[in-house]
Design an enzyme around this catalytic site. Sequence first.
Site, PDB file in Angstrom:
ATOM      1  N   GLU A   1       0.885  -1.176   0.000  1.00  0.00           N
ATOM      2  CA  GLU A   1       0.000   0.000   0.000  1.00  0.00           C
ATOM      3  C   GLU A   1       0.911   1.210   0.000  1.00  0.00           C
ATOM      4  OE1 GLU A   1      -1.414   3.103   0.691  1.00  0.00           O
ATOM      5  OE2 GLU A   1      -1.942   2.546   2.741  1.00  0.00           O
TER       6      GLU A   1
ATOM      7  N   CYS B   1      -1.591   8.701   3.138  1.00  0.00           N
ATOM      8  CA  CYS B   1      -1.477   8.182   1.777  1.00  0.00           C
ATOM      9  C   CYS B   1      -2.668   8.535   0.906  1.00  0.00           C
ATOM     10  CB  CYS B   1      -1.302   6.662   1.817  1.00  0.00           C
ATOM     11  SG  CYS B   1      -2.686   5.774   2.586  1.00  0.00           S
TER      12      CYS B   1
END
Length: 531
Positions: free
Chosen positions: A217, A262
């Site tokens: 990720e 993120c």
Amino acid sequence: MAKYTSFDDILNIHTELHTTFRSGKTKPYAWRHHQLLQLARFAQDNAAALAECLRLDLGRAKQEVLMGDVIPVISRSLLAAEQLEAWMAPEKVQLCAPWEEGYSASVERHPKGVVLIISPWNFPIILSLQPLYTAIAAGCCALIKPSELSHHTSSFLAQTLHKYIDPSAYRVVLGGIPETTMVLELKWDHICYTGNARVARIVSAAAAKHLTPLTLELGGKSPVIIDATNPPKTSPPPSPITLPLAARRILLGKTLNAGQICIAPDYILAPRAIIPELVRALREAYTAFYPLRPSRGAANVGVGEGGGGEEQGEEEGEEGGGEGGALKTDSLGSIISDTHFERLKALLRATRGTIVLGGNWDGKTRWMEPTVVVDVEEGDVLLDEEIFGPILPIVAVDSMDDAIAFVNRREHPLVSYIFSNDEEFKRKFISSTTSGSVWIGDTFQQVGVSQVPFGGIGESGHGRQSMKAGFDEFTYARGVVDIPPESEPFLAGRYPPYTAESTGRFEGIVRGFVIPPSSAAAASSTPTSSS
């Protein structure tokens, strides 16, 4: 502060976790269910302590920690416990071939083994414990290697987590690059890494030596597309997304954890004509979020103006349309380290864009004001790499087709954000671009929809997390087929010796398949062959 884990202890922990998994201890439903409840108790009992750790590491507000870390861990651990029995249940397979009559077939989800979880500094609680609860649900053991940068939180996890969940199955290792390198040299059954693409390549190379599967990720430059076209008339008309509402939601996504997340909006693509109005809306949202308050102890403020800023040592408290309030509030976090702080300052100095909101910083506390930059064009430093901070560039486009083309010229982002009242444009954007997710009408709340898989594609990662998707990631699908003796008459023709008669039966099967015609449109564009 807890000490780093020694190399000898890392080896012993690795051996213990594999021994525990091979014993079968982690596989029963009741055991997994109990561990999930214990993880929820850990987060609930230690909510205040976890919030304090993140205040010390990142200057984050307690409410932000409760919203983004503690509550999701509690709620998802409980939901995973509630749904665990259904996740573990074998899936019956419907068989249809005539010779399969009497067969019994199913697909079972079995744990892969021992999972390595490498979590980052920006959200060290949720990004450590989200893969952990899915590993528990999957029946795996797990080692957590949190970041050394968020050392208060990492130490607390190492010192406290084992009091709630079984330490023979779940451990925390502390350390920096040498310890992480040591951990990666060992063989794991799955690695889950959250971080940046540069380190992901190192993790991937280490995993490849053992053919270890990966979940990556990685974030990336997630765009926000604002469509100002009028929607087609519908009955009843939908509630429209307005610029003030869009600005409010975009600014929230950009300022959570000071933009160090993120899924933060990395840049905005907006029609040229609406940018002045958009900037006004962002300014209003900023003033509402961060009204001027008494100083929280900072001494000096650096001021960035136009295409760059210099630390001028000016007194804190300048008022300019409400600007500066973010440096006087406990609602905005700080930048994690001097290195990252200097990197963000360098971006503001190097950009050829114009700062129209914010641009201030406090060097002593590493607080940086949310900053909006316009006149940002192709090739600008703000469009190179993921910003990972509270800087928001706005890029003008002349059409929505230009916006789509702009996104497609770049690496695939983790998330694409759309603010539009036009359903046709939404579908066009989704079908014409590639990203891990598409979030419409907000920049944060969708991450709380735990039933939807979350993850990237290409440079933004691969694999999926959250709830059932995470359970599936840490298990493997094991097909189980039971063929009874009564099926032998159907199977007799497969045995040698092969004869013209037995081969002819199989040739008859080949000819017997009925292939339906394709649609006219598909047939006109596809070469075909017929006898």
